[in-house]
Design a protein around this motif. Structure first.
Motif, PDB file in Angstrom:
ATOM      1  N   ASN A  99       0.859  -1.172   0.000  1.00 12.59           N
ATOM      2  CA  ASN A  99       0.000   0.000   0.000  1.00 12.59           C
ATOM      3  C   ASN A  99       0.894   1.218   0.000  1.00 12.59           C
ATOM      4  O   ASN A  99       1.621   1.464   0.957  1.00 12.59           O
ATOM      5  CB  ASN A  99      -0.908   0.000   1.235  1.00 12.59           C
ATOM      6  CG  ASN A  99      -1.996   1.049   1.125  1.00 12.59           C
ATOM      7  OD1 ASN A  99      -1.872   2.021   0.388  1.00 12.59           O
ATOM      8  ND2 ASN A  99      -3.065   0.846   1.871  1.00 12.59           N
ATOM      9  N   GLY A 101       0.049   4.350  -0.169  1.00  7.54           N
ATOM     10  CA  GLY A 101      -0.511   5.589   0.347  1.00  7.54           C
ATOM     11  C   GLY A 101      -1.993   5.485   0.593  1.00  7.54           C
ATOM     12  O   GLY A 101      -2.535   4.398   0.754  1.00  7.54           O
ATOM     13  N   ASN A 102      -2.653   6.602   0.588  1.00  8.97           N
ATOM     14  CA  ASN A 102      -4.072   6.666   0.917  1.00  8.97           C
ATOM     15  C   ASN A 102      -4.949   6.450  -0.305  1.00  8.97           C
ATOM     16  O   ASN A 102      -4.682   6.976  -1.378  1.00  8.97           O
ATOM     17  CB  ASN A 102      -4.393   8.014   1.547  1.00  8.97           C
ATOM     18  CG  ASN A 102      -3.683   8.205   2.873  1.00  8.97           C
ATOM     19  OD1 ASN A 102      -3.588   7.286   3.670  1.00  8.97           O
ATOM     20  ND2 ASN A 102      -3.170   9.401   3.094  1.00  8.97           N
ATOM     21  N   GLU A 103      -6.006   5.672  -0.106  1.00  7.64           N
ATOM     22  CA  GLU A 103      -7.003   5.511  -1.154  1.00  7.64           C
ATOM     23  C   GLU A 103      -8.052   6.614  -1.024  1.00  7.64           C
ATOM     24  O   GLU A 103      -8.401   7.029   0.079  1.00  7.64           O
ATOM     25  CB  GLU A 103      -7.690   4.159  -1.040  1.00  7.64           C
ATOM     26  CG  GLU A 103      -6.819   2.980  -1.408  1.00  7.64           C
ATOM     27  CD  GLU A 103      -7.617   1.697  -1.475  1.00  7.64           C
ATOM     28  OE1 GLU A 103      -8.406   1.544  -2.443  1.00  7.64           O
ATOM     29  OE2 GLU A 103      -7.489   0.869  -0.557  1.00  7.64           O
ATOM     30  N   SER A 104      -8.559   7.076  -2.139  1.00  7.93           N
ATOM     31  CA  SER A 104      -9.613   8.085  -2.130  1.00  7.93           C
ATOM     32  C   SER A 104     -10.507   7.882  -3.342  1.00  7.93           C
ATOM     33  O   SER A 104     -10.127   7.224  -4.311  1.00  7.93           O
ATOM     34  CB  SER A 104      -9.026   9.504  -2.139  1.00  7.93           C
ATOM     35  OG  SER A 104      -8.252   9.717  -3.303  1.00  7.93           O
ATOM     36  N   ILE A 139      -5.165   6.018  -5.743  1.00  7.31           N
ATOM     37  CA  ILE A 139      -4.229   5.675  -4.696  1.00  7.31           C
ATOM     38  C   ILE A 139      -3.090   6.684  -4.796  1.00  7.31           C
ATOM     39  O   ILE A 139      -2.391   6.763  -5.807  1.00  7.31           O
ATOM     40  CB  ILE A 139      -3.716   4.219  -4.807  1.00  7.31           C
ATOM     41  CG1 ILE A 139      -2.791   3.879  -3.649  1.00  7.31           C
ATOM     42  CG2 ILE A 139      -3.050   3.940  -6.134  1.00  7.31           C
ATOM     43  CD1 ILE A 139      -3.508   3.716  -2.349  1.00  7.31           C
ATOM     44  N   ASP A 140      -2.966   7.521  -3.778  1.00 12.08           N
ATOM     45  CA  ASP A 140      -1.959   8.587  -3.797  1.00 12.08           C
ATOM     46  C   ASP A 140      -2.011   9.410  -5.089  1.00 12.08           C
ATOM     47  O   ASP A 140      -1.011   9.570  -5.780  1.00 12.08           O
ATOM     48  CB  ASP A 140      -0.558   8.002  -3.634  1.00 12.08           C
ATOM     49  CG  ASP A 140      -0.140   7.926  -2.168  1.00 12.08           C
ATOM     50  OD1 ASP A 140      -0.938   8.334  -1.310  1.00 12.08           O
ATOM     51  OD2 ASP A 140       0.970   7.455  -1.915  1.00 12.08           O
TER      52      ASP A 140
END
Length: 250
Positions: A99, A101-104, A139-140
């Motif tokens: 992973n 980074g952050n998922e959005s 993702i990022d």
């Protein structure tokens, strides 16, 4: 009250498959055989066979007949879907799940449409209005999936769509509004490779060339179990997704 004749036919054919009377890939009764066996009309027979085809139990070939599907029938399998993201340095190898980074999720648009093909999939009249949720997943800041959710407007009454960002998680919003978890409802999904990408707009959103292969996924969610509540069409970068199927020895 006795079962409808088409339901009896469905039940009997399922039982015969479970008992091994018909094997995967084997041809079953003809429409004429079923009409004579159950003393019913052609319409009743066709309805029963169509339902079994929709469930993936039977396959019909024009001019050849109806056959038991060669897919896993009533076998216990473990089916898992995974998202695998490349390393932050762009390494395309996936030795392990990372992973980065952050998922959005970004809601691109929520629109009301009429579409004959989508209406057919939702089993509603072609003139009925449909709410289309178009979302892009990141993702990022890297776009990796496009998701188009279609729900009959009649199933989404008294809902304000002005604040579209609150629908970034559509399943959570539906849970708040209606109390059911759509992710745990009965569903059917089809996954295939699209190559080349047919819609240039999808390639642009995913920031890839049209010549890049992507996954195209179609999913139906049934609420109640025999009625499509939602139709989803998703497009996913091929290197961000994989599936794993495990079958235990009988």
């Amino acid at each position: 009250m006795s079962e409808p004749k088409y339901a009896v036919i469905i039940s009997d054919i399922k039982q015969q498959i479970n008992d091994g009377f018909f094997q995967p890939g084997e041809k079953i009764y003809s429409e004429g055989d079923l009409k004579k066996k159950y003393g019913v009309s052609n319409t009743t027979v066709v309805r029963a066979l169509q339902e079994l085809v929709r469930e993936g139990i039977l396959t019909r070939y024009q001019g050849k007949g109806t056959f038991v599907s060669k897919s896993f029938i009533n076998k216990e399998v473990i089916f898992n879907e995974y998202n695998r993201f490349p390393h932050s340095n762009g390494n395309p190898r996936f030795d392990k799940q990372v992973n980065i980074g952050n998922e959005s999720t970004k809601v691109i648009a929520i629109t009301e449409i009429t579409d004959e093909k989508i209406a057919q999939k939702l089993q509603i009249q072609p003139e009925n209005r449909i709410v289309h949720f178009k979302r892009l997943r990141f993702i990022d800041y890297i776009p990796w999936a496009i998701q188009n959710n279609y729900i009959a407007k009649g199933n989404l009454l008294n809902i304000d769509f002005a604040d579209k960002d609150k629908f970034s998680s559509l399943s959570e919003e539906l849970k708040k509004m209606y109390g059911f978890d759509i992710l745990n409802e009965s569903m059917k999904e089809r996954i295939q490779i699209e190559f080349p990408i047919r819609d240039v707009a999808n390639a642009e959103l995913l920031n890839v060339e049209v010549s890049t292969p992507i996954y195209r996924m179609e999913r139906f969610t049934f609420i109640p179990e025999n009625k499509p509540f939602e139709y989803i069409e998703s497009f996913v970068k091929h290197d961000f997704y994989y599936i794993e199927i495990e079958k235990k020895k009988s």
